[in-house]
Design an enzyme around this catalytic site. Structure first.
Site, PDB file in Angstrom:
ATOM      1  N   ASN A   1       0.874  -1.182   0.000  1.00  0.00           N
ATOM      2  CA  ASN A   1       0.000   0.000   0.000  1.00  0.00           C
ATOM      3  C   ASN A   1       0.906   1.226   0.000  1.00  0.00           C
ATOM      4  O   ASN A   1       1.483   1.563   1.032  1.00  0.00           O
ATOM      5  CB  ASN A   1      -0.894  -0.050   1.251  1.00  0.00           C
ATOM      6  CG  ASN A   1      -1.716   1.221   1.430  1.00  0.00           C
ATOM      7  OD1 ASN A   1      -1.797   2.053   0.524  1.00  0.00           O
ATOM      8  ND2 ASN A   1      -2.326   1.361   2.599  1.00  0.00           N
ATOM      9  N   TRP A   2       1.019   1.852  -1.152  1.00  0.00           N
ATOM     10  CA  TRP A   2       1.964   2.980  -1.280  1.00  0.00           C
ATOM     11  C   TRP A   2       1.384   4.290  -0.731  1.00  0.00           C
ATOM     12  O   TRP A   2       2.081   5.310  -0.734  1.00  0.00           O
ATOM     13  CB  TRP A   2       2.384   3.149  -2.744  1.00  0.00           C
ATOM     14  CG  TRP A   2       3.168   1.987  -3.292  1.00  0.00           C
ATOM     15  CD1 TRP A   2       3.612   0.885  -2.594  1.00  0.00           C
ATOM     16  CD2 TRP A   2       3.616   1.787  -4.644  1.00  0.00           C
ATOM     17  NE1 TRP A   2       4.291   0.022  -3.423  1.00  0.00           N
ATOM     18  CE2 TRP A   2       4.304   0.557  -4.690  1.00  0.00           C
ATOM     19  CE3 TRP A   2       3.491   2.523  -5.824  1.00  0.00           C
ATOM     20  CZ2 TRP A   2       4.871   0.056  -5.864  1.00  0.00           C
ATOM     21  CZ3 TRP A   2       4.051   2.023  -6.998  1.00  0.00           C
ATOM     22  CH2 TRP A   2       4.744   0.802  -7.014  1.00  0.00           C
ATOM     23  N   LYS A   3       0.138   4.261  -0.301  1.00  0.00           N
ATOM     24  CA  LYS A   3      -0.503   5.447   0.295  1.00  0.00           C
ATOM     25  C   LYS A   3      -0.259   6.685  -0.582  1.00  0.00           C
ATOM     26  O   LYS A   3      -0.172   6.568  -1.801  1.00  0.00           O
ATOM     27  CB  LYS A   3      -0.015   5.642   1.731  1.00  0.00           C
ATOM     28  CG  LYS A   3      -0.205   4.379   2.576  1.00  0.00           C
ATOM     29  CD  LYS A   3      -0.047   4.602   4.056  1.00  0.00           C
ATOM     30  CE  LYS A   3      -0.248   3.275   4.790  1.00  0.00           C
ATOM     31  NZ  LYS A   3      -0.282   3.409   6.230  1.00  0.00           N
TER      32      LYS A   3
ATOM     33  N   HIS B   1      -9.698   1.206   4.567  1.00  0.00           N
ATOM     34  CA  HIS B   1      -8.451   1.391   5.320  1.00  0.00           C
ATOM     35  C   HIS B   1      -8.722   2.329   6.498  1.00  0.00           C
ATOM     36  O   HIS B   1      -9.517   3.267   6.384  1.00  0.00           O
ATOM     37  CB  HIS B   1      -7.369   1.978   4.403  1.00  0.00           C
ATOM     38  CG  HIS B   1      -6.017   1.958   5.050  1.00  0.00           C
ATOM     39  ND1 HIS B   1      -5.648   2.899   5.976  1.00  0.00           N
ATOM     40  CD2 HIS B   1      -4.979   1.094   4.934  1.00  0.00           C
ATOM     41  CE1 HIS B   1      -4.425   2.610   6.401  1.00  0.00           C
ATOM     42  NE2 HIS B   1      -3.992   1.522   5.778  1.00  0.00           N
TER      43      HIS B   1
ATOM     44  N   GLU C   1      -7.160   4.720   7.666  1.00  0.00           N
ATOM     45  CA  GLU C   1      -6.948   6.153   7.373  1.00  0.00           C
ATOM     46  C   GLU C   1      -8.179   6.739   6.679  1.00  0.00           C
ATOM     47  O   GLU C   1      -8.542   7.895   6.911  1.00  0.00           O
ATOM     48  CB  GLU C   1      -5.662   6.319   6.536  1.00  0.00           C
ATOM     49  CG  GLU C   1      -4.427   6.093   7.405  1.00  0.00           C
ATOM     50  CD  GLU C   1      -3.206   5.548   6.684  1.00  0.00           C
ATOM     51  OE1 GLU C   1      -3.154   5.589   5.439  1.00  0.00           O
ATOM     52  OE2 GLU C   1      -2.292   5.058   7.382  1.00  0.00           O
TER      53      GLU C   1
ATOM     54  N   GLU D   1      -5.837  -4.950  10.387  1.00  0.00           N
ATOM     55  CA  GLU D   1      -4.803  -3.944  10.629  1.00  0.00           C
ATOM     56  C   GLU D   1      -5.117  -3.197  11.933  1.00  0.00           C
ATOM     57  O   GLU D   1      -5.892  -2.227  11.920  1.00  0.00           O
ATOM     58  CB  GLU D   1      -4.762  -2.933   9.486  1.00  0.00           C
ATOM     59  CG  GLU D   1      -4.415  -3.533   8.150  1.00  0.00           C
ATOM     60  CD  GLU D   1      -3.792  -2.495   7.220  1.00  0.00           C
ATOM     61  OE1 GLU D   1      -2.684  -2.741   6.731  1.00  0.00           O
ATOM     62  OE2 GLU D   1      -4.402  -1.433   7.004  1.00  0.00           O
TER      63      GLU D   1
ATOM     64  N   GLY E   1       2.110   2.191  10.905  1.00  0.00           N
ATOM     65  CA  GLY E   1       3.090   3.270  10.803  1.00  0.00           C
ATOM     66  C   GLY E   1       3.792   3.591  12.114  1.00  0.00           C
ATOM     67  O   GLY E   1       4.477   4.604  12.223  1.00  0.00           O
TER      68      GLY E   1
ATOM     69  N   SER F   1       2.936  -2.249  10.456  1.00  0.00           N
ATOM     70  CA  SER F   1       4.374  -2.343  10.732  1.00  0.00           C
ATOM     71  C   SER F   1       4.961  -3.710  10.380  1.00  0.00           C
ATOM     72  O   SER F   1       5.821  -4.228  11.092  1.00  0.00           O
ATOM     73  CB  SER F   1       4.669  -1.985  12.188  1.00  0.00           C
ATOM     74  OG  SER F   1       4.329  -0.624  12.430  1.00  0.00           O
TER      75      SER F   1
ATOM     76  N   GLY G   1       2.661  -1.165   4.401  1.00  0.00           N
ATOM     77  CA  GLY G   1       2.730   0.249   4.072  1.00  0.00           C
ATOM     78  C   GLY G   1       4.177   0.681   3.882  1.00  0.00           C
ATOM     79  O   GLY G   1       4.766   0.517   2.805  1.00  0.00           O
ATOM     80  N   GLY G   2       4.770   1.224   4.929  1.00  0.00           N
ATOM     81  CA  GLY G   2       6.110   1.818   4.850  1.00  0.00           C
ATOM     82  C   GLY G   2       7.147   0.934   4.169  1.00  0.00           C
ATOM     83  O   GLY G   2       7.918   1.396   3.313  1.00  0.00           O
TER      84      GLY G   2
HETATM   85  P1  PGA Z   1       2.558   0.232   7.766  1.00  0.00           P
HETATM   86  O1  PGA Z   1       1.122   0.481   7.071  1.00  0.00           O
HETATM   87  O2  PGA Z   1       3.108  -1.058   7.203  1.00  0.00           O
HETATM   88  O3  PGA Z   1       3.381   1.427   7.383  1.00  0.00           O
HETATM   89  O4  PGA Z   1       2.314   0.130   9.236  1.00  0.00           O
HETATM   90  C1  PGA Z   1       0.226  -0.584   6.838  1.00  0.00           C
HETATM   91  C2  PGA Z   1      -1.041  -0.058   6.227  1.00  0.00           C
HETATM   92  O5  PGA Z   1      -1.496   1.030   6.613  1.00  0.00           O
HETATM   93  O6  PGA Z   1      -1.635  -0.703   5.332  1.00  0.00           O
END
Ligand code: PGA
Length: 259
Positions: free
Chosen positions: A17-19, A103, A105, A175, A181, A221, A242-243
């Site tokens: 997930n490149w956000k 998600h 967010e 999640e 994050g 994470s 994500g990251g």
């Molecule tokens: P993260 O994000 O790996 O940076 O914790 C995961 C996500 O939000 O899908």
């Protein structure tokens, strides 16, 4: 049916997930690195989710690889007077196979409700794509002992009205919000516990065999150094990353951990 037998039936899915990161050029450059560095042989299905504006270019850059394309969000109407939205028709048209929906967010920053997430998931399925339905509790909910109840509530809303045939294509991502994050992943045993609860909830709604074939990803994470322990849990069928998906080296290491 033992968990191991069930696990053997499900192909791991590792999704990046490149956000809201990367320009079109940067996204395409990452695709080229992934093509060069992904393990030649892997059990995992690999998916990347760039921003909307990079979808078409990333689709083209992925030519010749088995990596599949996902969007990060969708509106539930295919077309109409909905200024600023992107619908499932457009995402299918640009070559998406998956769409992340719900998600945390989106839920927390953009006010998406459980009902919205359900509408989005069904719209994605109706257009021949697979939703990656995200669920997860806040730290306060976990500390209050409500984590499982929150996740089940989100899941039931997202799956409401889905036929069994539609459901067969859905993916769930657990999640925990406190892990996203933050560098604090759920303990593998805690992830396993929640994933088993998710599968149990699905078994009640859709029957044992649908529950047994559902892929439940863990997100929050996930890094090269914790991926093997998380993915080694019998009900953890992949990762939403994500990251660590923003750099080819760390993402490829997580794919390698899937076997
Ligand atoms: P993260 O994000 O790996 O940076 O914790 C995961 C996500 O939000 O899908």
């Amino acid at each position: 049916m033992t968990p191991n037998v069930m696990g053997a039936q499900r192909r791991p899915l590792i999704a990046g997930n490149w956000k809201l990161f990367k320009t079109v050029a940067e996204s395409c450059a990452l695709v080229q690195e992934l093509k060069a560095q992904l393990p030649a042989v892997t059990r995992a299905e690999v998916v990347v989710a760039p921003v909307f504006t990079a979808l078409a270019s990333v689709r083209a850059a992925l030519a010749g690889s088995s990596v599949r394309l996902s969007a990060q969000n969708v509106y539930w109407e295919a077309q109409g007077a909905f200024t600023g939205e992107v619908g499932p028709l457009q995402l299918r048209d640009v070559g998406c196979d998956y769409v992340i929906v719900g998600h945390s967010e989106r839920r927390q920053l953009f006010g998406e409700s459980d009902a919205d997430v359900g509408r989005k998931a069904r719209a994605v399925l109706a257009h021949g794509m697979a939703p990656i339905v995200c669920v997860g509790e806040t730290l306060a909910e976990r500390e209050a002992g409500k984590a499982e109840a929150v996740v089940v509530r989100q899941l039931v809303a997202a799956l409401a009205g889905m036929t069994d045939a539609e459901f067969a294509n859905a993916v769930v991502a657990y999640e925990p919000i406190w892990a996203i994050g933050t560098g604090k992943n759920a303990a593998p045993s805690d992830a396993q516990h929640m994933h088993a609860a998710i599968r149990g909830c699905v078994a009640s709604a859709h029957g044992q065999s649908r529950a047994a074939s559902l892929r439940v990803l863990y997100g929050g994470s996930v890094k090269p150094d914790n991926a093997a322990a998380l993915l080694g849990q019998s009900d953890v069928d992949g990762a939403l990353v994500g990251g660590a998906s923003l750099a080819a080296g760390s993402f490829c290491a997580i794919v390698a951990a899937a076997g």
